[in-house]
Structure formats: C-alpha cells, structure tokens
Design an enzyme around this catalytic site. Structure first.
Site, PDB file in Angstrom:
ATOM      1  CG  HIS A  44      -1.881  -1.013   1.422  1.00 50.74           C
ATOM      2  ND1 HIS A  44      -1.975  -1.808   2.546  1.00 50.74           N
ATOM      3  CD2 HIS A  44      -2.883  -1.412   0.604  1.00 50.74           C
ATOM      4  CE1 HIS A  44      -2.993  -2.646   2.419  1.00 50.74           C
ATOM      5  NE2 HIS A  44      -3.559  -2.444   1.241  1.00 50.74           N
ATOM      6  CE  LYS A  61     -12.269  -7.535   3.105  1.00 53.23           C
ATOM      7  NZ  LYS A  61     -11.175  -6.668   2.663  1.00 53.23           N
ATOM      8  NE  ARG A 121      -2.939  -7.320  -4.683  1.00 54.11           N
ATOM      9  CZ  ARG A 121      -3.740  -7.647  -3.683  1.00 54.11           C
ATOM     10  NH1 ARG A 121      -3.241  -7.833  -2.488  1.00 54.11           N
ATOM     11  NH2 ARG A 121      -5.027  -7.806  -3.876  1.00 54.11           N
ATOM     12  CB  SER A 164      -4.180  -6.587   4.652  1.00 54.46           C
ATOM     13  OG  SER A 164      -3.754  -5.349   4.189  1.00 54.46           O
TER      14      SER A 164
END
Ligand code: PNS
Length: 175
Positions: free
Chosen positions: A17, A41, A90, A127
């Site tokens: 990040h 979440k 990514r 994460s």
C-alpha cells in the site's frame, strides 16, 4: 490542484500500500488515504486504530492525509471534490474485480480510476495473507512497517488469548 484518493481496508497497511501511496504522492498535489468501513468484513483493527497506524507511517509525506468513510466511495469523492481514485494492480487476478468497480464508479459519478502497477516485490502481498501467516507464527517483518508489525503481533496475541474480539467495522462505526 489535483486531489486523488487511495481507498482500501488497510487492515493493516502494508509496504505494498505504502509503495502505491508514495508514488501517487509524487504525481498528484494531494493524496487522501480513505479507510473504507466494510460492513461485511470482520477486521483485526478498528477504523480508528487503522487511521492512527497509517498516520504514523505516512507522516513523512506532506501531501498525504488520512480519512475514513462508510458508504459508497463515489459519494466520498463527490463530498470531497475528488475526481480520481488511484489503485495498485498486483496481478491479473486483481484485474476483473478492479475493472468492474472502476467502470461502475465511472458510470455512477464520473469518477475515474487510475491503476498503478505494483512493484514486482509486492505483487503477492496482501493484508489478509500477512495476517494469516502471522497468526501461525510466520515471519512477515519484511512486509510491514515496524510499528504496524508490533501492533499486529500484540493484537493477534490478544485475539489468541481471548482478550480481544474480532472487530466488526459496523460496531466500531457505532451502528
Ligand atoms: O482494501 P480492499 O478491501 O481491497 O478495498 C476495497 C474497497 C474498500 C476500495 C472497495 O470495496 C470499495 O470501494 N468499497 C466502498 C463501497 C463502494 O463504493 N462499493 C461499490 C464499488 S463499485
């Protein structure tokens, strides 16, 4: 003045990040890191804790600020005169979902999304993976700032001992 937003859950913030945020801060006048409240979440850190951690890690970047938002990202953009979202990509696996969100955000409010290619050394980093590895005692020290690593290890130990429950963003946001 060009103000952009880097949105995410940041539970917790990683070097991946920070790489995107740092590079965006060299291109744009102002970068707002928006910690998005996700009602679905459960998270390791509260939104307030995440904001504090992020503030600590970006304090050297003078044109970067940190905020939080519960709701649609485009509404945050509208309310804060932000015309573009910056996101790291990514791998191809990110692309499908990111493209959908980018197209939807453009359609909803004319907010553009700029994708920045993640540096190869961060292309596997997330994460969730970091939390999973750390939960089982793996070494993730290369992937997080030291302050974040220490806080995560403390929190994981608390969760393991039962002294801290998982945080639901919803509860922490007072709903
Ligand atoms: O770090 P994450 O969890 O991958 O970030 C995803 C996030 C928070 C950027 C995304 O879920 C989002 O934008 N949420 C806000 C709610 C919203 O606007 N949803 C509609 C997207 S088209």
């Amino acid at each position: 003045m060009k103000r952009v937003v880097c949105p995410g859950s940041f539970d917790p913030i990683t070097h991946g990040h920070l790489d995107i945020i740092g590079r965006a801060s060299e291109i744009y006048d102002e970068v707002v890191i928006a910690v998005l409240v996700n009602r679905e979440k459960s998270s390791l850190f509260t939104v307030e804790e995440r904001i504090e951690m992020i503030n600590e890690t970006v304090k050297g970047l003078k044109n970067v600020t940190v905020d939080s938002w519960s709701g649609l990202l485009v509404d945050y953009c509208r309310a804060n005169s932000i015309s573009a979202i910056v996101k790291g990509l990514r791998a191809v696996s990110d692309f499908d979902y990111e493209l959908q969100m980018a197209q939807m955000n453009q359609e909803l409010a004319g907010v553009e999304t700029l994708f920045m290619a993640t540096r190869p050394q961060y292309s596997f980093l997330s994460s969730s993976l970091v939390k999973e590895i750390a939960t089982y005692g793996g070494d993730v020290s290369a992937h997080l700032p030291k302050t974040v690593l220490d806080l995560m290890q403390t929190r994981l130990a608390e969760v393991k001992s039962g002294s801290s429950a998982d945080n639901k963003d919803d509860e922490k946001a007072g709903r």
